[in-house]
Design a protein around this motif. Structure first.
Motif, mmCIF file in Angstrom:
data_model
loop_
_atom_site.group_PDB
_atom_site.id
_atom_site.type_symbol
_atom_site.label_atom_id
_atom_site.label_comp_id
_atom_site.label_asym_id
_atom_site.label_seq_id
_atom_site.Cartn_x
_atom_site.Cartn_y
_atom_site.Cartn_z
ATOM 1 N N PRO A 44 12.755 15.457 -3.059
ATOM 2 C CA PRO A 44 12.792 14.037 -3.521
ATOM 3 C C PRO A 44 11.756 13.477 -3.141
ATOM 4 N N GLU A 45 10.733 13.342 -2.777
ATOM 5 C CA GLU A 45 9.705 12.422 -2.519
ATOM 6 C C GLU A 45 8.575 12.265 -3.401
ATOM 7 N N SER A 46 8.685 13.889 -4.072
ATOM 8 C CA SER A 46 7.798 14.325 -4.710
ATOM 9 C C SER A 46 7.892 14.015 -6.657
ATOM 10 N N TYR A 47 9.527 13.162 -5.985
ATOM 11 C CA TYR A 47 9.442 13.016 -7.565
ATOM 12 C C TYR A 47 9.036 11.517 -7.683
ATOM 13 N N THR A 48 9.507 10.957 -6.719
ATOM 14 C CA THR A 48 9.706 9.604 -6.055
ATOM 15 C C THR A 48 7.173 9.287 -6.888
ATOM 16 N N GLN A 49 7.403 10.113 -6.324
ATOM 17 C CA GLN A 49 6.078 9.970 -6.022
ATOM 18 C C GLN A 49 4.977 10.188 -7.374
ATOM 19 N N GLY A 50 5.705 10.913 -8.385
ATOM 20 C CA GLY A 50 5.855 11.826 -9.843
ATOM 21 C C GLY A 50 5.313 10.270 -10.927
ATOM 22 N N LEU A 51 6.473 9.865 -10.448
ATOM 23 C CA LEU A 51 7.193 8.408 -10.830
ATOM 24 C C LEU A 51 6.563 7.291 -10.627
ATOM 25 N N LYS A 52 5.914 7.593 -9.839
ATOM 26 C CA LYS A 52 4.123 6.422 -9.349
ATOM 27 C C LYS A 52 3.047 6.255 -9.925
ATOM 28 N N LYS A 53 2.960 7.657 -9.990
ATOM 29 C CA LYS A 53 2.035 7.801 -10.857
ATOM 30 C C LYS A 53 1.658 7.463 -12.217
ATOM 31 N N ILE A 54 2.790 7.714 -13.115
ATOM 32 C CA ILE A 54 2.784 7.547 -14.308
ATOM 33 C C ILE A 54 2.460 6.198 -14.537
ATOM 34 N N TYR A 55 3.316 5.101 -13.192
ATOM 35 C CA TYR A 55 3.112 3.734 -13.873
ATOM 36 C C TYR A 55 1.723 3.387 -13.342
ATOM 37 N N SER A 56 1.314 3.720 -12.776
ATOM 38 C CA SER A 56 -0.240 3.889 -11.466
ATOM 39 C C SER A 56 -1.528 4.222 -12.621
ATOM 40 N N VAL A 57 -1.133 4.576 -13.658
ATOM 41 C CA VAL A 57 -2.288 4.363 -14.505
ATOM 42 C C VAL A 57 -2.625 3.109 -15.587
ATOM 43 N N TRP A 58 -1.471 2.220 -15.558
ATOM 44 C CA TRP A 58 -2.433 1.097 -16.023
ATOM 45 C C TRP A 58 -3.689 -0.079 -15.103
ATOM 46 N N ALA A 59 -3.202 0.534 -13.626
ATOM 47 C CA ALA A 59 -4.072 0.154 -12.471
ATOM 48 C C ALA A 59 -5.089 0.902 -12.470
ATOM 49 N N LEU A 60 -4.876 2.004 -12.031
ATOM 50 C CA LEU A 60 -5.734 2.609 -11.195
ATOM 51 C C LEU A 60 -6.616 3.188 -12.173
ATOM 52 N N SER A 61 -7.699 3.584 -12.020
ATOM 53 C CA SER A 61 -8.789 5.195 -13.035
ATOM 54 C C SER A 61 -8.736 5.783 -11.851
ATOM 55 N N GLY A 62 -8.369 6.493 -11.268
ATOM 56 C CA GLY A 62 -8.458 7.503 -10.056
ATOM 57 C C GLY A 62 -7.947 7.544 -8.586
ATOM 58 N N GLN A 63 -7.223 8.757 -8.193
ATOM 59 C CA GLN A 63 -6.625 8.377 -7.032
ATOM 60 C C GLN A 63 -6.759 8.457 -5.843
ATOM 61 N N LYS A 64 -8.320 8.638 -5.595
ATOM 62 C CA LYS A 64 -8.672 8.612 -4.388
ATOM 63 C C LYS A 64 -9.194 7.216 -4.175
ATOM 64 N N ASP A 65 -9.833 6.926 -5.010
ATOM 65 C CA ASP A 65 -11.256 5.381 -4.622
ATOM 66 C C ASP A 65 -11.595 5.005 -6.293
ATOM 67 N N ALA A 66 -11.394 3.496 -6.315
ATOM 68 C CA ALA A 66 -11.857 2.524 -7.288
ATOM 69 C C ALA A 66 -13.921 3.357 -7.917
ATOM 70 N N GLY A 67 -13.840 4.411 -7.201
ATOM 71 C CA GLY A 67 -14.635 5.466 -8.161
ATOM 72 C C GLY A 67 -14.190 6.636 -8.637
ATOM 73 N N SER A 68 -13.139 7.096 -8.508
ATOM 74 C CA SER A 68 -12.299 8.049 -8.915
ATOM 75 C C SER A 68 -11.948 8.358 -9.993
ATOM 76 N N SER A 69 -11.694 8.906 -11.223
ATOM 77 C CA SER A 69 -11.407 9.353 -12.027
ATOM 78 C C SER A 69 -10.471 10.283 -12.724
ATOM 79 N N ASP A 70 -8.941 9.608 -12.831
ATOM 80 C CA ASP A 70 -8.627 10.720 -13.752
ATOM 81 C C ASP A 70 -8.973 12.328 -14.348
ATOM 82 N N LEU A 71 -10.061 11.535 -15.865
ATOM 83 C CA LEU A 71 -10.143 12.022 -16.755
ATOM 84 C C LEU A 71 -12.196 12.319 -16.980
#
Length: 547
Positions: A44-71
């Motif tokens: 169940p937690e992984s689905y919550t995390q997955g949904l958060k990830k979708i929202y987060s793209v507006w605010a974050l470039s990546g998942q590690k820190d401000a210098g990381s990029s998903d793309l």
């Protein structure tokens, strides 16, 4: 770059959307080279995390820190989705000009780009398509979610996030590739703007009833978020489809207004402060924010707007909550003149303008009202600075981090609903009333403690000069009011296009067309080009007309 089919996903998000810090969720980084999406979505937690990830793209470039990029091909700092959307909605217009010497700056300042790579355009396109991609993947997996997961709500939220991304693509690029969770091709077909509008209308209408009327957790989509996006689509429907839909805009504005779930913040400035998400006075107006936290959502999204609008020689933690500044974004004289201060311009200062209208939050010391020689390299001398967004809390204390602001970006808020309603009534939409439209405008002015004359029904429809220029357009008073209320909130380019002013020679501003006094440009600039980086790998895509 191809992001349409995500075969693996790291389920890590720094956004605290669901009422708790990320540590509460026991987030486990998953190796994208080993774990497939099917493996990742297992609890169940992984689905919550997955949904958060979708929202987060507006605010974050990546998942590690401000210098990381998903793309991998996109610079992390320069291509946060919020930053790209804001830059292209504002720096192309009469509200913002950038002072940096980067190669993209004169192209964006002057509406003179071509198909060569411009970072903000690449970022806007590919990060929007990235949301589409990970939302599709999430939707594919959701049927397998454990019973503890609220599948219906999660599905509706993911579909909304995808729809919002497609709205951005429709507005900016018109004809993007179209792919859903049911698409099997890795080279999707292009959808034309009119058909995408119809799909969005159907999609948003379908998910509206599947969401709570008002979210119980700030930052999540609800019925009012959907209603707002539909209202904005209908306000601009004539641009997108050739057919005006002002009656529908009024209908969806009334859903929000009739709910009484929102009210205007008492203090305009508090809407743009570091604690706007915690301050109930500000939060009561915000319908949908892009969330920020200086410690847990570190990126150069909202930071670029706040730190980028201060000078390195003038910005301090005491005066705006961060150290130094980037000497980047500031106003043009057109924006300042929108506030219709009646004194001689030579006597104007940021302080006396703010006394006239408290929405005018500027800094004028040492600066000329107009950009007279060049936008580049003249940040502290030409064009007033805009201090609307700040990393100070409403009590004057700084945010938690002096590098990364806490300030949420109010992507949708109630004041815009008032203005959409008023404009749609003025333009002949049915189901509203001129008297109510007048009341909404007066309410905004009352909060601003303005010295403007009273509004009446004739004011709504009048032909008016735009921001003190010689250009005059029907319903111009409403456009000016939108500028005063919503400047720097990523609406201006879309507004100017709707009024036929973005590319025309009728209304100009500093650097428009690459000329310091401004000239009209070709109408192709109402759209951005589809990035060559995508056209080169997908033979189904055609470039926008004129590029």
């Amino acid at each position: 770059m191809k992001f349409y089919s995500i075969k693996s996903i790291i389920l890590v998000s720094a956004l605290t959307l669901f009422g708790g810090c990320i540590g509460d969720l026991d987030v486990m980084p998953l190796d994208p080279n080993v774990m497939t999406a099917e493996d990742a979505y297992s609890t169940p937690e992984s689905y919550t995390q997955g949904l958060k990830k979708i929202y987060s793209v507006w605010a974050l470039s990546g998942q590690k820190d401000a210098g990381s990029s998903d793309l991998s091909d996109l610079n992390a700092g320069n291509t946060v989705l919020l930053r790209c959307w804001w830059t292209l909605q504002e720096s192309t217009t009469d509200e913002v000009k950038c002072a940096w010497s980067d190669s993209w700056v004169p192209q964006v300042n002057g509406l003179s780009w071509n198909t060569a790579k411009v970072e903000s355009m690449e970022g806007l396109y590919h990060r929007s398509m990235y949301i589409v991609s990970i939302a599709n993947d999430f939707l594919k997996q959701l049927n397998n979610a454990p019973d503890e997961v609220d599948r219906e709500r999660y599905r509706a939220e993911a579909r909304f996030c995808r729809a919002l991304a497609y709205y951005v693509l429709m507005d900016a690029f018109a004809n993007p590739p179209f792919v859903t969770e049911e698409t099997t091709s890795t080279l999707p077909e292009q959808i034309n703007r009119k058909d995408l509008f119809s799909w969005l209308e159907k999609e948003l209408t379908a998910i509206r009833s599947l969401l709570p009327e008002q979210t119980d957790e700030y930052g999540r989509a609800d019925q009012h978020t959907v209603e707002f996006l539909l209202a904005r689509m209908y306000l601009n429907a004539e641009v997108y489809t050739g057919t005006p839909r002002y009656t529908d805009c009024i209908t969806y504005c009334k859903y929000i207004l009739g709910s009484n779930d929102y009210s205007l913040a008492d203090n305009y400035a508090e809407l743009f402060m570091a604690n706007n998400g915690e301050n109930t006075n500000a939060r009561k107006e915000i319908i949908f924010p892009v969330l920020a936290d200086g410690n847990t959502t570190q990126s150069y999204g909202i930071g670029a707007i706040i730190v980028g609008s201060r000078s390195s020689s003038e910005g301090t933690v005491v005066n705006y909550g961060c150290n130094g500044g980037w000497d980047g974004f500031r106003s043009t004289g057109n924006l300042i003149r929108a506030f219709e201060y009646e004194a001689e311009e030579s006597a104007w200062t940021a302080d006396n303008l703010n006394s006239h209208d408290n929405r005018a939050i500027f800094y004028s010391t040492g600066r000329s009202l107009d950009i007279k020689t060049s936008s580049i390299g003249t940040f502290t001398t030409e064009g007033w600075s805009v201090f609307k967004f700040t990393n100070l809390n409403s009590d004057g204390t700084p945010g938690k981090n002096s590098v990364f602001p806490d300030t949420d970006f109010p992507l949708f808020r109630l004041a815009d609903v008032y203005l959409m309603y008023a404009e749609s009534v003025a333009r002949g939409g049915e189901g509203g009333s001129e008297s109510q439209a007048v009341t909404y405008i007066q309410d905004l002015r009352k909060r601003a403690k303005t010295g403007y004359s009273q509004v009446d029904a004739a004011w709504l429809k009048a032909s008016a000069s735009i921001n003190g220029s010689t250009a005059s357009v029907n319903f111009g008073n409403i456009l000016n009011e939108r500028c005063r209320e919503l400047y720097w909130e990523a609406t201006r380019r879309t507004d100017l296009i709707r009024y036929g002013l973005f590319t025309s020679n009728t209304y100009t501003w500093a650097e428009k067309g690459g000329v310091i006094t401004g000239v009209g440009v070709d109408k192709r600039y109402n759209l951005f080009p589809i990035p060559v980086s995508d056209i080169s790998v997908n033979g189904n895509l055609q470039q926008n007309e004129g590029y």
